[in-house]
Design a protein around this motif. Structure first.
Motif, PDB file in Angstrom:
ATOM      1  N   TRP A  56     -26.941 -25.483  15.727  1.00  0.00           N
ATOM      2  CA  TRP A  56     -28.636 -26.208  16.258  1.00  0.00           C
ATOM      3  C   TRP A  56     -28.478 -27.192  17.435  1.00  0.00           C
ATOM      4  CZ3 TRP A  56     -33.697 -24.532  16.536  1.00  0.00           C
ATOM      5  CH2 TRP A  56     -34.956 -25.965  16.761  1.00  0.00           C
ATOM      6  N   PHE A  61     -31.710 -28.404  24.794  1.00  0.00           N
ATOM      7  CA  PHE A  61     -33.208 -27.685  25.798  1.00  0.00           C
ATOM      8  C   PHE A  61     -33.354 -28.745  26.850  1.00  0.00           C
ATOM      9  CE2 PHE A  61     -33.908 -27.200  21.401  1.00  0.00           C
ATOM     10  CZ  PHE A  61     -34.034 -26.000  20.859  1.00  0.00           C
ATOM     11  N   ALA A 100     -36.202 -22.116  28.427  1.00  0.00           N
ATOM     12  CA  ALA A 100     -36.002 -23.468  26.664  1.00  0.00           C
ATOM     13  C   ALA A 100     -34.929 -23.948  27.260  1.00  0.00           C
ATOM     14  CB  ALA A 100     -36.315 -22.227  26.137  1.00  0.00           C
ATOM     15  N   THR A 125     -37.032 -16.537  17.873  1.00  0.00           N
ATOM     16  CA  THR A 125     -36.458 -17.712  17.530  1.00  0.00           C
ATOM     17  C   THR A 125     -36.600 -17.955  19.177  1.00  0.00           C
ATOM     18  OG1 THR A 125     -34.958 -17.462  15.297  1.00  0.00           O
ATOM     19  CG2 THR A 125     -34.700 -19.993  17.180  1.00  0.00           C
ATOM     20  N   ARG A 128     -39.606 -18.035  20.760  1.00  0.00           N
ATOM     21  CA  ARG A 128     -40.497 -19.171  20.679  1.00  0.00           C
ATOM     22  C   ARG A 128     -39.830 -20.180  21.459  1.00  0.00           C
ATOM     23  NH1 ARG A 128     -39.868 -19.275  15.498  1.00  0.00           N
ATOM     24  NH2 ARG A 128     -38.291 -21.577  15.509  1.00  0.00           N
ATOM     25  N   TRP A 129     -39.021 -20.969  21.413  1.00  0.00           N
ATOM     26  CA  TRP A 129     -38.536 -21.534  22.351  1.00  0.00           C
ATOM     27  C   TRP A 129     -39.035 -21.387  24.063  1.00  0.00           C
ATOM     28  CZ3 TRP A 129     -32.699 -22.325  20.780  1.00  0.00           C
ATOM     29  CH2 TRP A 129     -32.858 -22.003  19.748  1.00  0.00           C
ATOM     30  N   ARG A 132     -42.692 -22.084  24.319  1.00  0.00           N
ATOM     31  CA  ARG A 132     -42.930 -24.262  24.216  1.00  0.00           C
ATOM     32  C   ARG A 132     -42.718 -24.313  25.838  1.00  0.00           C
ATOM     33  NH1 ARG A 132     -40.025 -26.453  19.523  1.00  0.00           N
ATOM     34  NH2 ARG A 132     -38.919 -26.233  21.063  1.00  0.00           N
TER      35      ARG A 132
END
Ligand SMILES: [Zn+2]
Length: 266
Positions: A56, A61, A100, A125, A128-129, A132
């Motif tokens: 992670w 990003f 993302a 997951t 969601r990224w 955003r």
């Protein structure tokens, strides 16, 4: 999907591997138990869905500053409204693209796990990224249109990963998923090993708006959803099809984009 030659496998998993994964998923469902999860990147055991903490922390990003048109990260902030050289030299049919993460080894394992290994648990997951990263696009979007697979590939792969991501993204905004608006009207060969112009030719005319869906597209702001953006040829072909059907605006939101460090945008 618009794979890149050096990082995409040339073959999908064998039928035996797919069968084994299918049986494993069926077994887990029938026993109503959660089999141990593995980090899709390093294969360590994880307690919840997704990457282990070590992997992670390595996710690349994409954050501002980036080209407002193509979403390509800038090495430094050139000021508001300044476009990348690529956006000026070769403007796409779509209005804006956002991603993302950068397409690197970690992103590749996530994309492949979702696409080929039945790791549908990763979609929340990843989606969601994406929600955003694409907040600005989703604010005034009407519809989310997943890039469709040809039915033959959809059948062999059982589900469309872009559709799975779109469903999650729809939970983070007001745009609805329109999975049946865009259709792949002819099969295309894999984009592996093709030049930029060959990629464009390969997908030219491959997509169309379903004849009974043109009213859904007319005057709408549509966000195309895909897993990876490479040359942009697939996204461009889809955007052209939607614009021909009188979409008001087409943007593109992907999980990962290839960032060519050899061609620094500024
Ligand atoms: Zn890991």
């Amino acid at each position: 999907m618009d794979p890149v030659a050096t990082v995409e496998p040339s073959v999908e998993p064998s039928w035996a591997a797919r069968l084994a994964r299918g049986l494993r998923a069926t077994l887990a469902r029938s026993l109503n138990v959660a089999l141990p999860r593995l980090c899709p990147s390093c294969r360590d055991l994880v307690t919840d869905n997704g990457l282990c903490p070590a992997c992670w922390s390595k996710v690349a990003f994409i954050a501002p500053p980036y080209c407002p048109r193509l979403g390509i990260p800038f090495a430094y902030d050139p000021g508001p409204g300044i476009l990348s050289m690529q956006a000026i030299a070769d403007p796409p049919a779509f209005h804006r693209a956002r991603a993302a993460v950068r397409y690197d080894d970690i992103a590749k394992t996530l994309v492949h796990a979702l696409k080929y290994q039945d790791r549908t648990d990763l979609a929340p997951t990843m989606g969601r990224w994406m929600a955003r990263a694409g907040g600005e696009l989703l604010n005034d979007a009407d519809l989310l249109s997943p890039v469709p697979l040809h039915w033959r590939r959809a059948w062999s792969r059982r589900y469309n990963q872009s559709g799975a991501l779109a469903k999650i993204i729809a939970q983070h905004g007001h745009a609805k998923v329109a999975g049946d608006v865009l259709r792949r009207v002819r099969p295309t060969q894999q984009q592996i090993g093709l030049s930029k112009s060959e990629r464009a030719a390969n997908v030219q005319g491959a997509f169309a708006v379903a004849p009974d869906k043109t009213a859904d597209v007319h005057g709408r702001h549509i966000v195309l959803i895909d897993d990876v953006l490479t040359s942009g040829a697939t996204a461009d072909a889809c955007a052209r099809a939607l614009l021909r059907a009188k979409a008001k605006q087409v943007d593109v939101l992907v999980f990962a984009r290839v960032v060519d460090t050899a061609q620094s945008p500024i």
